[in-house]
Motif scaffolding. Structure first.
Motif, PDB file in Angstrom:
ATOM      1  N   UNK A   1      31.556 -38.507 -23.497  1.00 19.37           N
ATOM      2  CA  UNK A   1      31.539 -39.486 -22.422  1.00 19.37           C
ATOM      3  C   UNK A   1      32.612 -39.090 -21.413  1.00 19.37           C
ATOM      4  N   UNK A   2      32.508 -39.612 -20.218  1.00 23.88           N
ATOM      5  CA  UNK A   2      33.511 -39.287 -19.199  1.00 23.88           C
ATOM      6  C   UNK A   2      34.900 -39.724 -19.655  1.00 23.88           C
ATOM      7  N   UNK A   3      34.997 -40.878 -20.316  1.00 25.92           N
ATOM      8  CA  UNK A   3      36.296 -41.363 -20.778  1.00 25.92           C
ATOM      9  C   UNK A   3      36.900 -40.415 -21.810  1.00 25.92           C
ATOM     10  N   UNK A   4      36.076 -39.924 -22.736  1.00 26.11           N
ATOM     11  CA  UNK A   4      36.564 -38.989 -23.754  1.00 26.11           C
ATOM     12  C   UNK A   4      37.006 -37.668 -23.130  1.00 26.11           C
TER      13      UNK A   4
ATOM     14  N   UNK B   1      41.224 -33.796 -21.518  1.00 27.70           N
ATOM     15  CA  UNK B   1      41.663 -32.774 -20.569  1.00 27.70           C
ATOM     16  C   UNK B   1      42.796 -33.219 -19.657  1.00 27.70           C
ATOM     17  N   UNK B   2      43.009 -34.539 -19.532  1.00 26.26           N
ATOM     18  CA  UNK B   2      43.973 -35.033 -18.560  1.00 26.26           C
ATOM     19  C   UNK B   2      43.464 -34.947 -17.138  1.00 26.26           C
ATOM     20  N   UNK B   3      42.171 -34.776 -16.977  1.00 28.52           N
ATOM     21  CA  UNK B   3      41.576 -34.663 -15.649  1.00 28.52           C
ATOM     22  C   UNK B   3      41.209 -36.013 -15.070  1.00 28.52           C
ATOM     23  N   UNK B   4      40.445 -35.984 -13.991  1.00 27.61           N
ATOM     24  CA  UNK B   4      40.006 -37.218 -13.341  1.00 27.61           C
ATOM     25  C   UNK B   4      38.550 -37.076 -12.931  1.00 27.61           C
ATOM     26  N   UNK B   5      37.874 -38.207 -12.836  1.00 33.02           N
ATOM     27  CA  UNK B   5      36.469 -38.212 -12.424  1.00 33.02           C
ATOM     28  C   UNK B   5      36.203 -39.472 -11.603  1.00 33.02           C
ATOM     29  N   UNK B   6      35.324 -39.384 -10.596  1.00 38.91           N
ATOM     30  CA  UNK B   6      35.090 -40.550  -9.737  1.00 38.91           C
ATOM     31  C   UNK B   6      34.088 -41.550 -10.291  1.00 38.91           C
ATOM     32  N   UNK B   7      33.442 -41.213 -11.404  1.00 41.69           N
ATOM     33  CA  UNK B   7      32.389 -42.100 -11.905  1.00 41.69           C
ATOM     34  C   UNK B   7      32.220 -41.905 -13.410  1.00 41.69           C
ATOM     35  N   UNK B   8      31.446 -42.794 -13.982  1.00 38.86           N
ATOM     36  CA  UNK B   8      31.146 -42.680 -15.413  1.00 38.86           C
ATOM     37  C   UNK B   8      29.930 -41.785 -15.617  1.00 38.86           C
ATOM     38  N   UNK B   9      29.966 -41.020 -16.682  1.00 39.03           N
ATOM     39  CA  UNK B   9      28.830 -40.163 -17.042  1.00 39.03           C
ATOM     40  C   UNK B   9      28.893 -39.863 -18.532  1.00 39.03           C
ATOM     41  N   UNK B  10      27.825 -39.344 -19.077  1.00 36.79           N
ATOM     42  CA  UNK B  10      27.765 -38.957 -20.489  1.00 36.79           C
ATOM     43  C   UNK B  10      27.006 -37.644 -20.598  1.00 36.79           C
ATOM     44  N   UNK B  11      27.583 -36.680 -21.312  1.00 38.50           N
ATOM     45  CA  UNK B  11      26.977 -35.352 -21.458  1.00 38.50           C
ATOM     46  C   UNK B  11      26.444 -35.177 -22.875  1.00 38.50           C
ATOM     47  N   UNK B  12      25.296 -34.537 -22.968  1.00 40.19           N
ATOM     48  CA  UNK B  12      24.684 -34.261 -24.268  1.00 40.19           C
ATOM     49  C   UNK B  12      24.884 -32.822 -24.711  1.00 40.19           C
ATOM     50  N   UNK B  13      25.493 -31.996 -23.859  1.00 37.62           N
ATOM     51  CA  UNK B  13      25.744 -30.597 -24.184  1.00 37.62           C
ATOM     52  C   UNK B  13      26.790 -30.038 -23.251  1.00 37.62           C
TER      53      UNK B  13
ATOM     54  N   UNK C   1      24.971 -33.395 -16.248  1.00 33.55           N
ATOM     55  CA  UNK C   1      25.571 -34.725 -16.244  1.00 33.55           C
ATOM     56  C   UNK C   1      26.836 -34.758 -15.413  1.00 33.55           C
ATOM     57  N   UNK C   2      27.573 -33.638 -15.415  1.00 34.29           N
ATOM     58  CA  UNK C   2      28.823 -33.529 -14.668  1.00 34.29           C
ATOM     59  C   UNK C   2      29.220 -32.066 -14.645  1.00 34.29           C
ATOM     60  N   UNK C   3      30.290 -31.768 -13.896  1.00 39.69           N
ATOM     61  CA  UNK C   3      30.800 -30.397 -13.837  1.00 39.69           C
ATOM     62  C   UNK C   3      32.312 -30.425 -14.004  1.00 39.69           C
ATOM     63  N   UNK C   4      32.828 -29.519 -14.836  1.00 36.34           N
ATOM     64  CA  UNK C   4      34.265 -29.360 -15.047  1.00 36.34           C
ATOM     65  C   UNK C   4      34.773 -28.354 -14.028  1.00 36.34           C
TER      66      UNK C   4
END
Length: 480
Positions: A7-10, A15-27, A63-66
């Motif tokens: 999940x974005x929260x996890x 990582x100590x990073x930041x994200x502008x929205x909630x998301x969940x990745x399956x891979x 779902x998102x990009x690091x």
């Protein structure tokens, strides 16, 4: 819907990073060509900067990009996990995944056979529960954390392959993986360009034991000249130490090996207990590594009978000793060539093992233009052998298995030294590139032949394999 991998929260917490929205990745993916919808895309900098492909990844359903910054052309409100350094972010995800898992973790290294042994472990452990293992040969500074970051929450076992090209690479990856069991298949002159001698390689391989969990098990090949180095390292600290091999003092000892055309049957012992086992690939070296796999399973406390049954399901993959029949006639199955595809990698010990397998193979006679079926080898350069590379290539001419091999074709400037040292009756063609050799395949081979293709990956011997496979004729529609 199944529980997400991240999940974005996890991911932010890890990582100590930041994200502008909630998301969940399956891979987790590092390549837009193989990315699946729902993956977290990791924008690593390698041959290309992954930031250049972030929008493409999002368009494909990531779902998102690091990332380390918002890439040009990507909206700031896009699902981005922004960190200071992408590689460090991936490592943080890997460490977090390792920390939360209940899986028993096995780490594997070795100059030869670590990938095939990893796959043996996958097949063996699969008989006991769900297994997560490294994809392909993902065993370096990004492959290990990527494998860990992809680990399902509910995995029962994880098999982590760890490789190296230079000193100091294995220990940090082993500490990241924190294995309960660590296995060294063998130590060979595979990276002498970066090490002074084979003893230096042994010390580097042995550093995998630095990552073991307290009271973990260190398993190593006890038949080597450098085994005392491995044994000393394995015996340090709070560890169990186990050796395997063919010599009498090994705790896991191989007594007898029968190499058949499509499998290897072996008898050995584990401490005082006898073990009979089989792998679906011909080769003594496979039996030795399989014995190490049995030692791993015992260290994990698994049922020996189920372990042997699982091990018997393993067979090598493409480029690593896979054997296949290439039909040259769509009707008559006898009109065929047997291919041993071992084109993924090569060094002196693995080449010797492959030549032994070819020498034991049984060609078929009176089915082709040439009445006598032949054993034929296509051999490409072995890389990273250091100052002695010429002598190591030339010395292959003295391998006793060559007595049973009819023809050797050589590819590359280093293999030219072998080509010149071969007896005239066994000396096939020499070409500088695999592309040139591939052009000759149709003329060189005949029905009944058994052919081995082997070389370091950079030599592209897979082109020769592809050319052999293209000799295959389509199976006819008999119903029609």
């Amino acid at each position: 819907m199944s529980e997400p991998l991240w999940t974005s929260a996890e991911a932010v917490a890890a990582t100590g990073g930041s994200t502008p929205c909630d998301w969940a990745a399956t891979g987790v993916s590092i390549d837009t060509r193989t990315l699946e919808p729902g993956d977290l895309f990791v924008a690593l900098k390698a041959a290309r900067d992954g930031h250049d492909f972030v929008q493409q990844a999002l368009d494909k359903g990531a779902a998102a990009a690091l990332v380390s910054h918002v890439p040009e052309g990507v909206d700031e409100s896009a699902p981005l996990l922004v960190v200071k350094d992408v590689q460090a972010g991936l490592e943080a995800l890997g460490k977090a995944a390792r920390a939360r898992t209940r899986a028993q973790v096995v780490a594997v290294t070795g100059s030869v056979g670590k990938t095939s042994t990893k796959e043996m472990l996958r097949a063996t452990l699969d008989a006991h529960g769900s297994v997560h293992a490294a994809e392909k040969s993902y065993n370096n500074h990004w492959g290990v954390p990527l494998t860990l970051a992809r680990m399902p929450r509910d995995a029962d076992f994880a098999v982590i392959e760890i490789g190296m090209n230079h000193p100091g690479e294995i220990a940090p990856l082993a500490r990241m993986a924190r294995p309960h069991v660590a296995l060294i298949t063998t130590v060979a002159p595979a990276h002498l360009a970066a090490f002074e001698n084979i003893e230096g390689i042994a010390h580097e391989k042995a550093s995998i034991f630095n990552g073991l969990e307290p009271y973990g098990t260190a398993i190593f090949n006890g038949d080597l000249a450098v085994s005392p180095i491995l044994r000393e390292k394995a015996g340090e600290g709070r560890r169990w130490s186990v050796s395997f091999g063919e010599r009498a003092f090994n705790q896991y000892r191989l007594y007898r090996v029968t190499v058949r055309d499509a499998c290897t049957v072996a008898i050995g012992r584990a401490g005082p207990e006898p073990r009979l086992f089989k792998v679906m690939a011909p080769g003594r070296h496979f039996a030795v590594n399989a014995l190490g796999v049995l030692a791993v399973a015992d260290a994990l406390g698994l049922d020996p009978a189920e372990t042997v049954m699982g091990l018997g399901q393993w067979h090598p993959g493409a480029g690593r000793g896979l054997r296949e029949k290439i039909m040259l006639d769509p009707v008559d199955a006898r009109i065929s060539v047997e291919l041993i595809d071992d084109a993924y990698n090569a060094n002196p010990p693995s080449l010797a093992a492959s030549l032994e397998v070819l020498a034991a193979a049984q060609p078929r006679h009176d089915v082709g233009r040439v009445a006598k079926g032949r054993r034929i080898a296509y051999l490409g350069d072995m890389k990273e052998l250091g100052a002695g590379e010429v002598d190591l290539h030339r010395a292959v001419a003295n391998n006793p298995a060559l007595q049973q091999i009819d023809m050797v074709h050589c590819i590359g400037p280093l293999m030219q030294h072998l080509w010149r040292a071969l007896p005239a009756e066994k000396r096939g063609h020499w070409t500088e590139t695999s592309h040139k050799m591939a052009e000759r395949v149709a003329r060189d081979l005949d029905a009944g032949d058994v052919v081995l293709a082997k070389g370091s990956l950079s030599m592209g011997v897979g082109r020769v394999v592809d050319a052999i496979r293209k000799l295959r004729q389509a199976t006819p529609d008999l119903d029609g």
